[in-house]
Design an enzyme around this catalytic site. Structure first.
Site, mmCIF file in Angstrom:
data_model
loop_
_atom_site.group_PDB
_atom_site.id
_atom_site.type_symbol
_atom_site.label_atom_id
_atom_site.label_comp_id
_atom_site.label_asym_id
_atom_site.label_seq_id
_atom_site.Cartn_x
_atom_site.Cartn_y
_atom_site.Cartn_z
ATOM 1 N N CYS A 94 0.831 -1.206 0.000
ATOM 2 C CA CYS A 94 0.000 0.000 0.000
ATOM 3 C C CYS A 94 0.873 1.266 0.000
ATOM 4 O O CYS A 94 1.433 1.598 -1.026
ATOM 5 C CB CYS A 94 -0.986 -0.034 1.166
ATOM 6 N N HIS A 182 -3.043 -5.517 1.359
ATOM 7 C CA HIS A 182 -2.372 -5.728 2.645
ATOM 8 C C HIS A 182 -2.251 -7.194 3.037
ATOM 9 O O HIS A 182 -3.071 -7.694 3.806
ATOM 10 C CB HIS A 182 -3.142 -4.996 3.751
ATOM 11 N N GLU A 184 -0.346 -8.323 5.144
ATOM 12 C CA GLU A 184 -0.082 -8.360 6.596
ATOM 13 C C GLU A 184 -1.380 -8.351 7.413
ATOM 14 O O GLU A 184 -1.352 -8.586 8.613
ATOM 15 C CB GLU A 184 0.838 -7.198 6.999
#
Lengths: 204, 293
Positions: A94, A182, A184
């Protein structure tokens, strides 16, 4: 297994640094540790707050957050210069993707490591943020897009890893990798593992 | 394609971690905040210090004001609505704002019910003074918590009180048995599931910022060392003598909150901070933190 053991021959351990200036740093920290454990690699995950922290890293990850803020702080701390001098593999998600680009639609400090132009908040403001299935590495993947950018132009040597609605959302170039979404925020370690393999290739 | 999921709402809040969210009242201030390194701006008609001085009923900002600020910056924009005023929240959402602050700084619109935040696509941040209040707001759908502190005072003491209270309550959960957690849920009037989740994670299950009275770089670093994920600075920037310098210094101090040498350097020659108010001088019925429950 044998290839990996071979790769690691002569390497004591690898160190992955998570840029810790602003953004979802702890989420990257956790999934990077998990990925390294999956891959059974002797390793250390570090938080990078200063230029001297960079010198301990074999590869670095730039989290999601505000690219304008992280860019300014990378410049002020000298981290930007250190990354560019050290030429280590960098992964960005991002805001991290924005910072890896050579150009955006906004005037801001960039690393310029991936030959691409990025449109910030290309999918719109927070009300347009979305989750949807995407395809990457020949499989399904849960894409979490939060005020996400997309790649509007790429150089000849940039590999496109994923697109969504005709927009490029994941790329690789040299040993660097960038995603508009994302990883993560998921439990899926595939993208982090891909990056760690790139780091291993470099350390070799 | 899914919009407005918990992952997206809480994820948005996670992207602000380690950052400074600044109150602004016009495009010019918004641009200064962005240039200084704000992670987001809070669009307001008046900063809390002026709301406090003006008295009367404080409401959401005029939509033209919000739009002016949305157009001025590339970073996310937040806006405040009154506690319980779900129509103000609908309006703010329709303007394209990225996050809503259901805030005690404005005059509450409902004395019994906070907004049902699960009904909105965009995320909410809410104030809290203790663990129970934080978990009740999360249960209503808040994707982010901030301490209430005492807004518009330039006095950090209440933010410290609230942050310490929340952190110490979380530390106490750590060694509790199942039955003891039931008792905590009952005593703090909060849902058992969230009490358990907090005990498991050893932190609030959503991002937790500090707010209400932060006026200097050292204030910001103090809140970070006390366990805040980031800080809101309201009147502290644009009520100071040198807003640009103060804003930049607070951003640096928030990132490098353990680096005293750096905080010393950025705190040097900042000019006059905003004038502060002693909390004891504010009658209890005029304290903003008492609004909401």
């Amino acid at each position: 297994m044998s290839t990996q053991a071979h790769r690691l021959e002569g390497i004591e351990m690898i160190r992955i640094g998570i840029l810790d200036l602003q953004g979802d740093v702890s989420e990257h920290f956790k999934i990077t540790e998990k990925s390294l454990k999956n891959m059974n690699i002797e390793s250390q995950v570090l938080k990078v707050k200063t230029a001297s922290d960079v010198s301990a890293c074999d590869g670095m990850i730039i989290s999601g957050g505000e690219s304008t803020v992280i860019g300014k702080l990378m410049e002020k701390t000298g981290i930007k210069k250190e990354i560019l001098t050290k030429k280590i593999p960098v992964m960005g998600t991002c805001a991290g993707m924005v910072l890896l680009s050579t150009k955006t639609d906004y005037e801001q400090s960039l690393l310029g490591l991936i030959d691409m132009k990025v449109k910030r908040n290309g999918f719109g403001r927070q009300r347009s943020s979305f989750e949807d299935e995407i395809e990457i590495f020949g499989g399904k993947y849960k894409g979490i897009f939060i005020r996400a950018p997309y790649v509007s132009e790429v150089g000849d040597d940039v590999e496109i890893l994923a697109s969504y609605q005709d927009k490029i959302v994941a790329v690789a170039f040299g040993n660097h990798i960038a995603t508009a979404f994302h990883p993560e925020l998921t439990d899926d370690t595939r993208i982090h593992e891909y990056f760690i393999k790139e780091v291993l290739n470099c350390v070799e | 394609m899914l919009h407005g999921t918990t992952v997206l709402k809480e994820g948005f809040a996670k992207m602000t971690k380690g950052g400074v969210i600044m109150d602004v009242v016009n495009a010019e201030q918004a641009a200064i905040a962005e240039e200084a390194g704000a992670v987001s701006v809070m669009a307001l008609e008046r900063v809390p210090a002026d709301i406090r001085a003006a008295g009367g009923v404080a409401r959401m900002a005029d939509p033209s004001k919000v739009k002016e600020i949305l157009d001025a910056v590339s970073i996310p924009v937040m806006a405040k609505v009154r506690i319980g005023h779900f129509v103000e929240a609908q309006v703010i959402q329709s303007l394209g704002v990225d996050m809503i602050d259901e805030s005690e700084v404005l005059t509450p619109a409902d004395e019994n019910y906070h907004i049902d935040k699960t009904q909105f696509t965009i995320p909410f941040v809410c104030g809290a003074r203790n663990l129970g209040e934080a978990l009740r707001r999360i249960n209503e759908g808040a994707a982010m918590i901030r301490t209430k502190g005492e807004a518009g005072t330039g006095n950090v003491v209440e933010a410290v009180r609230h942050m310490r209270k929340i952190q110490s309550a979380i530390r106490e959960l750590k060694d509790k048995t199942e039955e003891e957690l039931w008792a905590v849920a009952r005593e703090t009037e909060s849902p058992l599931e969230l009490v358990k989740e907090t005990a498991k994670q050893g932190r609030l299950p959503v991002v937790n910022f500090a707010a209400g009275g932060i006026a200097t770089p050292a204030d910001a670093a103090l809140m970070m060392q006390l366990g805040a994920d980031g800080v809101f600075v309201g009147s502290g920037i644009f009520k100071s003598e040198n807003p640009e310098l103060v804003a930049k210094a607070i951003v640096q101090a928030t990132t490098h909150y353990k680096d005293a040498d750096l905080i010393a350097k950025v705190s040097t020659n900042l000019g006059e901070a905003m004038p502060g108010i002693d909390i004891g001088e504010i009658p209890e019925n005029e304290r903003l933190q008492e609004r909401g429950w």
